[in-house]
Design a protein around this motif. Structure first.
Motif: not given
Length: 401
Positions: A213-241
């Motif tokens: 996250r820090e690197l992408t901000r520093e270099r003006e790059v988008l950080f794209v999180a594929d939470e298709i499997q990990s998101g929406l409650g699976r890991t104990g949070r809404t998103f794994a991030c």
């Protein structure tokens, strides 16, 4: 021949062999349980690769779908419909972002994210035309479309499907130094799974996601999180991030968003990113259809209470505690995961992951193997502790622990 054998034979004769299913034919399902055509019951510890986070036949979701079926199911995006605005607004709010681009399958959403990042790179960042690069991680799984397999390291997914789409750089997962070296002035995005599911539920080293996250901000790059499997409650949070306090520039969502009833996926980002699209530049006939929006709206309402995230965290702590015992006994060489999601590497002396899955099938438990020696455990978040205990007991029996 039994009904099971007859139906499997017919499927094998008339469908392409792009899957190798376990020899069970499901007829009905409810909650965390499925029943086959012979009347045998099985505990589902796969949950449709997280598409069934809320269980089979969840009454709230079924009722939402039924009510919408009687009203309108499809308009295409040629027109607005009365569920669309609420779906986009509520999903954006759940993600803490501004805009949503709805699609159907996870692979479509990943393709959409790739197109979004490239267009943003040219229109906003100013990358020279056709020079945009996206950095991805080895052992990733983002789908099986031609573009997506072009940045896969899975030989089975890639073989015989070339020529491949250019514009991607692959670095080892969890390696910040390699990521830093790969990001250049023409990099428009870093695309990662915060936990790699198909690879065996691989959790990155602590601090990796914040460093990216820090690197992408520093270099003006988008950080794209594929939470298709990990998101929406699976890991104990809404998103794994969230486990490391990271908020990406773009979420890629799917699977559980459709409640196991209809395919629903989406890309979610702020207006600076998704605002690059103009009419005609991207679309889907079924994306954001009324039936999909109605079901997804009920999913979002269920997630807003936090009860499913809490349940995943609590039962997940129990699950990982039990699995740690298997590692100590030597039946399992590695255990990885978060919440109600785990990858187990089976000791070679006890058989392959497929063999263990088949032995569990005989005892009424359904799991799926991956990469030879690994099985994945990902029950619906509605599973009871008693049922989870029973499933783990069958696993211990199969492994001889």
């Amino acid at each position: 021949m039994s009904a099971t054998e007859t139906l499997i034979a017919a499927a094998e004769a008339h469908s392409a062999h792009n899957y190798h299913p376990l020899p069970v034919v499901v007829a009905t399902a409810e909650g965390a349980w499925m029943t086959d055509v012979e009347g045998r019951r099985y505990l589902d510890l796969l949950a449709g690769y997280s598409a069934l986070n809320f269980g089979h036949g969840n009454r709230r979701l079924v009722e939402a779908a039924r009510a919408q079926l009687e009203r309108v199911t499809l308009t295409s995006r040629a027109f607005y419909h009365d569920r669309f605005a609420a779906f986009c607004q509520e999903l954006a709010e759940l993600c803490g972002m501004e805009m949503v681009l709805p699609m159907n399958t996870g692979a479509e959403a990943v393709e959409t994210a790739v197109k979004t990042a490239r267009k943003w790179g040219y229109r906003v960042k100013g990358v020279p035309w056709e020079m945009a690069k996206i950095v991805v991680a080895a052992d990733n799984f983002h789908g099986r479309t031609t573009t997506v397999i072009s940045f896969s390291t899975d030989r089975e997914a890639r073989a015989d499907f070339g020529p491949y789409t250019p514009g991607f750089e692959i670095v080892p997962y969890g390696d910040v130094a390699a990521m830093r070296s790969a990001v250049t002035e023409n990099t428009v995005a870093v695309l990662l799974e915060p936990i790699q599911g198909e690879a065996g539920v691989v959790v990155p080293p602590e601090g990796y996601l914040p460093a990216v996250r820090e690197l992408t901000r520093e270099r003006e790059v988008l950080f794209v999180a594929d939470e298709i499997q990990s998101g929406l409650g699976r890991t104990g949070r809404t998103f794994a991030c969230e486990h490391e306090g990271v908020v990406p520039d773009m979420y890629v969502l799917g699977k559980a968003l459709g409640g196991g009833i209809v395919p629903v996926s989406a890309v979610v980002a702020d207006a600076e990113v998704l605002g690059v699209f103009r009419p005609g530049e991207h679309g889907s006939t079924f994306g954001g259809n009324p039936l999909a929006c109605a079901v997804a709206l009920e999913v979002l309402a269920m997630l807003r209470t936090g009860e499913f995230q809490e349940r995943s965290a609590e039962l997940g702590a129990f699950l990982h505690g039990e699995l740690a015992g298997l590692k100590e006994s030597g039946q399992v060489t590695q255990v990885r995961g978060r919440g109600l999601w785990a990858g187990l590497d089976i000791a070679p002396s006890l058989g392959t992951g497929r063999e263990v899955a088949e032995r569990l099938l005989e005892r009424g438990v359904l799991v799926k193997d991956t990469h030879g020696s690994t099985i994945r455990v990902a029950p619906p978040l509605v599973i009871s502790r008693k049922d989870l205990e029973w499933g783990l007991e069958q696993l211990r029996t199969v492994l001889g622990a």
